[in-house]
Design an enzyme around this catalytic site. Structure first.
Site, PDB file in Angstrom:
ATOM      1  N   TYR A 125       0.813  -1.222   0.000  1.00  0.00           N
ATOM      2  CA  TYR A 125       0.000   0.000   0.000  1.00  0.00           C
ATOM      3  C   TYR A 125       0.848   1.274   0.000  1.00  0.00           C
ATOM      4  CZ  TYR A 125      -4.207  -2.671   1.048  1.00  0.00           C
ATOM      5  OH  TYR A 125      -5.262  -3.538   0.983  1.00  0.00           O
ATOM      6  N   LYS A 192       3.386 -14.319   5.267  1.00  0.00           N
ATOM      7  CA  LYS A 192       3.558 -15.329   4.216  1.00  0.00           C
ATOM      8  C   LYS A 192       5.063 -15.461   3.985  1.00  0.00           C
ATOM      9  CE  LYS A 192       1.573 -17.934   0.983  1.00  0.00           C
ATOM     10  NZ  LYS A 192       0.655 -19.048   1.239  1.00  0.00           N
ATOM     11  N   ASP A 225      -2.792 -17.689   4.932  1.00  0.00           N
ATOM     12  CA  ASP A 225      -3.885 -18.514   4.398  1.00  0.00           C
ATOM     13  C   ASP A 225      -4.416 -19.456   5.476  1.00  0.00           C
ATOM     14  OD1 ASP A 225      -1.293 -19.371   4.075  1.00  0.00           O
ATOM     15  OD2 ASP A 225      -1.597 -20.374   2.171  1.00  0.00           O
ATOM     16  N   ASP A 249      -5.859  -5.802   5.954  1.00  0.00           N
ATOM     17  CA  ASP A 249      -7.011  -5.280   5.220  1.00  0.00           C
ATOM     18  C   ASP A 249      -7.980  -6.418   4.905  1.00  0.00           C
ATOM     19  OD1 ASP A 249      -8.661  -3.644   3.802  1.00  0.00           O
ATOM     20  OD2 ASP A 249      -7.322  -3.346   2.102  1.00  0.00           O
TER      21      ASP A 249
END
Ligand code: NAD
Length: 372
Positions: A125, A192, A225, A249
């Site tokens: 972002y 991740k 995930d 987000d």
């Protein structure tokens, strides 16, 4: 009681009506506010030629606290998101989004109570974007291909994902401090790192170091995930989720869905020098001016603001009043009904009336004895 100077940004779309409803219930707590109303977004463009005039930032810098309605990000125009720009300009580096099930809401389950702490200034972002086919994108593709000996398709657009040691350190420390202040037991770092070793991997390594200095609070990590699946299956095992910007987000909306939708999902953007309180949802332009949408996400952001201002009694009273209205289920907007076209749904301002009535009822016994 001291008066609190607060910047009030009504925003776009449904923003003005939900902010007005929230202002009314905040005032009904008895806390005194001096509202400094500032236009940002579409409403500011005709007068100032920009959706984020300097005076809005100056007002927040002065008051250090703002309550903000959602602001539309025009798709395809030259303006970047005012919301992201505001967070970056004021260095509001932590976005706190509680996911709490209120009895009577359309919850996935009724015992949900966890908090998302989202890093708010870096990651994908950061706004480091290169449009496909521009000389800058072509140049970067050539450089990267040379440096990494990996091929990037020439018809690619690029977004750069910076994650820094200092940015990670302060958000993880914030999560531990927040846990301590709010009697929470555990921080889970979400990442991740198995795929993005030099960004998410760095975030995780820093999180582990910070955890070493905060041993009174439990620490663990989850791959993003897996985190999503765990939240649906075993949410009680989680307490504070500390996330880089993008995962925070996405998980925020997952959390909002688990507690009956965006109409009940509040948030607080917090930095070293101030805080901006706003709902998770956007400006829902198709409902603008219809007295239709749920003001409770902004009202609950107002509850967070009261806690930030150390008006704890008022915060508890307002949260209880909102919870009572949800539990009674009579004066709620369409989104809290089983069917969206339920004719018994009320409008935005009627929700404010009902919350004020609950506040006034105070400690008197009411039908809402089951609310938490
Ligand atoms: P949105 O959150 O505005 O609306 C999506 C849908 O969610 C709505 O159509 C409505 O069905 C429902 N919804 C949202 N808020 C609700 C409420 N209070 N009560 C009942 N139902 C509600 O998302 P969008 O349509 O993707 O975005 C609209 C605009 O808002 C875009 O320009 C976007 O960039 C902007 N936005 C701003 C913020 C912010 O100001 N922080 C956040 C998200 C999106």
């Amino acid at each position: 009681m001291a008066e609190h100077a607060v910047t009030l940004i009504p925003g776009d779309g449904v923003g003005p009506e939900i902010c007005e409803a929230s202002r009314r219930v905040l005032e009904a707590t008895g806390v005194e506010f001096q509202w400094d109303v500032q236009n940002a977004g579409e409403a500011a463009i005709p007068e100032f030629g920009t959706p984020l005039p300097d005076q809005v930032l100056d007002s927040i810098r002065r008051n250090k606290v703002a309550l903000k309605g959602p602001i539309t990000t025009p798709v395809g125009s030259g303006f970047r998101s005012v919301n992201v720009a505001l967070r970056q300009a004021l260095d509001l580096y932590a976005l706190v989004r509680p996911v709490k099930a209120y009895k009577g809401a359309r919850n996935l389950r009724d015992d949900l109570d966890f908090i998302i702490v989202r890093e708010n200034t870096e990651d994908i972002y950061a706004g480091l974007e290169f449009e496909k086919g521009t000389p800058e994108a072509d140049h970067l593709i050539e450089e990267i291909s040379g440096l990494l000996k990996k091929k990037i398709r020439p018809d690619s657009g690029l977004s750069i994902k910076p994650i820094s040691v200092s940015g990670s350190e302060r958000i993880v420390q914030f999560a531990f401090d927040y846990a301590r202040r709010n009697n929470r037991r555990k921080v889970t770092a979400v990442h991740k790192a198995n795929i993005m070793k030099h960004t998410d991997g760095l975030f995780l390594a820093v999180a582990r170091l910070v955890a070493e200095r905060n041993k009174d609070i439990e620490f663990e990590d989850r791959i993003v995930d897996n985190m999503c699946m765990q939240l649906v299956l075993r949410p009680k095992e989680y307490d504070i989720l500390c996330c880089p910007n993008l995962y925070g987000d996405i998980i925020s909306d997952l959390g909002a869905g688990m507690i009956g939708g965006l109409g009940l999902a509040p948030g607080a953007n917090i930095g070293t020098n101030g805080a901006v309180f706003e709902a998770t949802h956007g400006s829902a332009p198709k409902y603008a001016g219809q007295n239709k949408v749920n003001p409770m996400a902004v009202m609950l952001s107002g509850v967070m603001m009261l806690r930030y201002l150390e008006e704890t009694t008022a915060a508890d009273a307002l949260e209880k009043a909102i919870a009572n209205v949800i539990a009674l289920g009579e004066n709620v907007t369409y989104d809290l009904k089983e069917r969206r076209d339920d004719p018994s749904a009320v409008g935005t301002s009627q929700v404010a009336d009902a919350v004020i009535a609950q506040l006034k009822a105070g400690e008197r016994p009411s039908r809402a004895t089951t609310a938490r």
